[in-house]
Design a protein around this motif. Sequence first.
Motif, PDB file in Angstrom:
ATOM      1  N   SER A 254       2.674   7.707  -1.418  1.00  0.00           N
ATOM      2  CA  SER A 254       3.540   7.020  -2.368  1.00  0.00           C
ATOM      3  C   SER A 254       3.897   7.964  -3.509  1.00  0.00           C
ATOM      4  O   SER A 254       3.235   8.983  -3.733  1.00  0.00           O
ATOM      5  CB  SER A 254       2.847   5.777  -2.925  1.00  0.00           C
ATOM      6  OG  SER A 254       1.738   6.136  -3.730  1.00  0.00           O
ATOM      7  N   GLU A 255       4.918   7.618  -4.249  1.00  0.00           N
ATOM      8  CA  GLU A 255       5.337   8.439  -5.386  1.00  0.00           C
ATOM      9  C   GLU A 255       4.265   8.453  -6.470  1.00  0.00           C
ATOM     10  O   GLU A 255       4.026   9.475  -7.119  1.00  0.00           O
ATOM     11  CB  GLU A 255       6.653   7.894  -5.951  1.00  0.00           C
ATOM     12  CG  GLU A 255       7.230   8.710  -7.090  1.00  0.00           C
ATOM     13  CD  GLU A 255       8.496   8.104  -7.660  1.00  0.00           C
ATOM     14  OE1 GLU A 255       9.498   8.818  -7.761  1.00  0.00           O
ATOM     15  OE2 GLU A 255       8.471   6.897  -7.997  1.00  0.00           O
ATOM     16  N   ASP A 256       3.592   7.298  -6.671  1.00  0.00           N
ATOM     17  CA  ASP A 256       2.607   7.188  -7.752  1.00  0.00           C
ATOM     18  C   ASP A 256       1.169   7.403  -7.281  1.00  0.00           C
ATOM     19  O   ASP A 256       0.219   7.081  -8.000  1.00  0.00           O
ATOM     20  CB  ASP A 256       2.731   5.834  -8.448  1.00  0.00           C
ATOM     21  CG  ASP A 256       2.644   4.670  -7.468  1.00  0.00           C
ATOM     22  OD1 ASP A 256       2.294   4.891  -6.295  1.00  0.00           O
ATOM     23  OD2 ASP A 256       2.928   3.535  -7.877  1.00  0.00           O
ATOM     24  N   ASN A 257       0.992   7.901  -6.044  1.00  0.00           N
ATOM     25  CA  ASN A 257      -0.337   8.251  -5.503  1.00  0.00           C
ATOM     26  C   ASN A 257      -1.255   7.053  -5.263  1.00  0.00           C
ATOM     27  O   ASN A 257      -2.467   7.223  -5.154  1.00  0.00           O
ATOM     28  CB  ASN A 257      -1.057   9.255  -6.412  1.00  0.00           C
ATOM     29  CG  ASN A 257      -0.346  10.595  -6.456  1.00  0.00           C
ATOM     30  OD1 ASN A 257       0.179  11.067  -5.462  1.00  0.00           O
ATOM     31  ND2 ASN A 257      -0.318  11.196  -7.631  1.00  0.00           N
ATOM     32  N   ASN A 262       2.565  -1.092  -1.741  1.00  0.00           N
ATOM     33  CA  ASN A 262       3.055  -2.455  -1.566  1.00  0.00           C
ATOM     34  C   ASN A 262       4.529  -2.580  -1.938  1.00  0.00           C
ATOM     35  O   ASN A 262       5.221  -1.583  -2.121  1.00  0.00           O
ATOM     36  CB  ASN A 262       2.187  -3.435  -2.370  1.00  0.00           C
ATOM     37  CG  ASN A 262       2.028  -3.005  -3.819  1.00  0.00           C
ATOM     38  OD1 ASN A 262       2.810  -2.205  -4.323  1.00  0.00           O
ATOM     39  ND2 ASN A 262       1.014  -3.522  -4.485  1.00  0.00           N
ATOM     40  N   ASP A 263       4.981  -3.832  -2.068  1.00  0.00           N
ATOM     41  CA  ASP A 263       6.406  -4.121  -2.220  1.00  0.00           C
ATOM     42  C   ASP A 263       7.035  -3.401  -3.422  1.00  0.00           C
ATOM     43  O   ASP A 263       6.462  -3.343  -4.504  1.00  0.00           O
ATOM     44  CB  ASP A 263       6.619  -5.621  -2.401  1.00  0.00           C
ATOM     45  CG  ASP A 263       6.201  -6.408  -1.171  1.00  0.00           C
ATOM     46  OD1 ASP A 263       5.688  -5.789  -0.225  1.00  0.00           O
ATOM     47  OD2 ASP A 263       6.384  -7.633  -1.157  1.00  0.00           O
ATOM     48  N   TYR A 264       8.234  -2.873  -3.175  1.00  0.00           N
ATOM     49  CA  TYR A 264       9.095  -2.241  -4.165  1.00  0.00           C
ATOM     50  C   TYR A 264       8.541  -0.917  -4.698  1.00  0.00           C
ATOM     51  O   TYR A 264       9.031  -0.408  -5.705  1.00  0.00           O
ATOM     52  CB  TYR A 264       9.401  -3.216  -5.323  1.00  0.00           C
ATOM     53  CG  TYR A 264       9.851  -4.550  -4.817  1.00  0.00           C
ATOM     54  CD1 TYR A 264      11.031  -4.686  -4.092  1.00  0.00           C
ATOM     55  CD2 TYR A 264       9.064  -5.674  -5.014  1.00  0.00           C
ATOM     56  CE1 TYR A 264      11.427  -5.900  -3.584  1.00  0.00           C
ATOM     57  CE2 TYR A 264       9.445  -6.905  -4.519  1.00  0.00           C
ATOM     58  CZ  TYR A 264      10.628  -7.014  -3.797  1.00  0.00           C
ATOM     59  OH  TYR A 264      11.013  -8.224  -3.289  1.00  0.00           O
ATOM     60  N   ARG A 265       7.548  -0.367  -4.026  1.00  0.00           N
ATOM     61  CA  ARG A 265       7.037   0.955  -4.385  1.00  0.00           C
ATOM     62  C   ARG A 265       7.871   2.033  -3.701  1.00  0.00           C
ATOM     63  O   ARG A 265       8.394   1.833  -2.595  1.00  0.00           O
ATOM     64  CB  ARG A 265       5.573   1.110  -3.964  1.00  0.00           C
ATOM     65  CG  ARG A 265       4.619   0.196  -4.691  1.00  0.00           C
ATOM     66  CD  ARG A 265       4.440   0.614  -6.135  1.00  0.00           C
ATOM     67  NE  ARG A 265       3.474  -0.217  -6.827  1.00  0.00           N
ATOM     68  CZ  ARG A 265       3.158  -0.087  -8.102  1.00  0.00           C
ATOM     69  NH1 ARG A 265       3.737   0.843  -8.829  1.00  0.00           N
ATOM     70  NH2 ARG A 265       2.269  -0.888  -8.665  1.00  0.00           N
ATOM     71  N   ILE A 266       7.958   3.185  -4.354  1.00  0.00           N
ATOM     72  CA  ILE A 266       8.637   4.337  -3.764  1.00  0.00           C
ATOM     73  C   ILE A 266       7.610   5.133  -2.962  1.00  0.00           C
ATOM     74  O   ILE A 266       6.494   5.373  -3.419  1.00  0.00           O
ATOM     75  CB  ILE A 266       9.260   5.227  -4.851  1.00  0.00           C
ATOM     76  CG1 ILE A 266      10.247   4.425  -5.704  1.00  0.00           C
ATOM     77  CG2 ILE A 266       9.957   6.431  -4.225  1.00  0.00           C
ATOM     78  CD1 ILE A 266      11.432   3.867  -4.940  1.00  0.00           C
ATOM     79  N   THR A 325      12.797   9.953   0.922  1.00  0.00           N
ATOM     80  CA  THR A 325      12.283   9.002  -0.063  1.00  0.00           C
ATOM     81  C   THR A 325      12.719   7.604   0.343  1.00  0.00           C
ATOM     82  O   THR A 325      13.887   7.383   0.669  1.00  0.00           O
ATOM     83  CB  THR A 325      12.820   9.326  -1.462  1.00  0.00           C
ATOM     84  OG1 THR A 325      12.544  10.697  -1.761  1.00  0.00           O
ATOM     85  CG2 THR A 325      12.181   8.437  -2.507  1.00  0.00           C
ATOM     86  N   VAL A 326      11.785   6.653   0.314  1.00  0.00           N
ATOM     87  CA  VAL A 326      12.069   5.288   0.752  1.00  0.00           C
ATOM     88  C   VAL A 326      11.536   4.297  -0.278  1.00  0.00           C
ATOM     89  O   VAL A 326      10.717   4.637  -1.124  1.00  0.00           O
ATOM     90  CB  VAL A 326      11.441   4.987   2.130  1.00  0.00           C
ATOM     91  CG1 VAL A 326      11.937   5.967   3.181  1.00  0.00           C
ATOM     92  CG2 VAL A 326       9.912   5.001   2.064  1.00  0.00           C
ATOM     93  N   MET A 327      12.017   3.054  -0.183  1.00  0.00           N
ATOM     94  CA  MET A 327      11.444   1.961  -0.961  1.00  0.00           C
ATOM     95  C   MET A 327      10.878   0.927   0.003  1.00  0.00           C
ATOM     96  O   MET A 327      11.534   0.560   0.985  1.00  0.00           O
ATOM     97  CB  MET A 327      12.478   1.302  -1.866  1.00  0.00           C
ATOM     98  CG  MET A 327      11.949   0.035  -2.559  1.00  0.00           C
ATOM     99  SD  MET A 327      13.169  -0.786  -3.591  1.00  0.00           S
ATOM    100  CE  MET A 327      13.001   0.196  -5.083  1.00  0.00           C
ATOM    101  N   ILE A 328       9.663   0.456  -0.274  1.00  0.00           N
ATOM    102  CA  ILE A 328       9.071  -0.615   0.525  1.00  0.00           C
ATOM    103  C   ILE A 328       9.727  -1.927   0.107  1.00  0.00           C
ATOM    104  O   ILE A 328       9.660  -2.326  -1.061  1.00  0.00           O
ATOM    105  CB  ILE A 328       7.545  -0.695   0.316  1.00  0.00           C
ATOM    106  CG1 ILE A 328       6.896   0.682   0.568  1.00  0.00           C
ATOM    107  CG2 ILE A 328       6.948  -1.761   1.222  1.00  0.00           C
ATOM    108  CD1 ILE A 328       7.100   1.238   1.955  1.00  0.00           C
TER     109      ILE A 328
END
Length: 342
Positions: A254-257, A262-266, A325-328
């Motif tokens: 994930s972008e934030d490690n 979960n939902d709406y995370r990069i 790069t994706v969004m959940i």
Amino acid sequence: MRNQGTMTAAFAFTIWAVALCSTGFAGDDKKFIIGEDSGFYYTIQKGDTLWDLSEKFYNSQWDWPGLWEMNDNIKNPHQIYPGKKIRIFLKETPPIKPKIVTVRKTKEKKMPIKIETSFSLSGMDHIGFLRKKAQLSLGSIIKEKDDQLMMSANDIIYIKPSGKGPLVPGKIYQIFTTSDVKETINDKTFKAVKHLIKAKVKILERKKMYATGLITNAYEPVYKNDLIMEYYKRDSILTVEDDPGPIDARIICSEDNNIMINDYRIAFIDAGTKVKPGQIYSIFRKNKLTDNTLWSLKKKNDSIQLENLESGKLIVLHTENIASTVMILSSTYAIHTDDMVN
């Protein structure tokens, strides 16, 4: 592995009902501004009605109140106008395929109407990305004018140029940091450099040994030694592709490690040019047998392969050579590194 790359009209979430500041989702305000807010939308065509759109999207005319409710600028549901963009919600149950209508006196088949939807993300210009090598830095932050350790919007900063490119007064740049990524993906070691975009900075003045800049927008706290790069404007509006092919990719991180995504995370997947922004895919997790079951099967010399469990949906936002790069969009189960994407 099943191919879940096809975008049906629906997935299990209602974007307008979720508040997420980092991506621009808003829950209470139903007014939707394309490019500034985040969500799925559709451009009304001549002859459309809310009833017909409900039938086209959801295979039921009775879902039209949901469309009206989330578009409060539509005062009269009987009057919608071509060219107007309306927000749509997506449902998990796929619609029934449209029936083929036979025109009288001929055997010509009427093709079902294709509905093109779009996705808007307000923070598209500062999502992170993975590259094999780090982006060249144009400079690094020396200090904040008033010696603040943590910098944010409206702070004036001093920048030491790197000599790798100009810092032009009046021009907007981005503040970023990098970190190494090393993960085991599909039994192989995946290495990359993660770029996290933290802020925008406008160069105020260029001196012989340094430059001054004003932080105009900040998405993360800015610190001494953070780096400067060119500002790349990304399109905040993506056309949703309704039938992407299978890709057999994996979640990298994930972008934030966060360990659980979960939902709406990069997040990032190990598919670069194989995919395009706007494509929607399914995420799968391995359906593992318990230790007791495995022991029992070994005793009987049996072998069972369970079907993978679908754990969520994602949309591709940006692509690089080695990763995207994706969004959940939604998650039924916790999503982890090395989960499958198809």
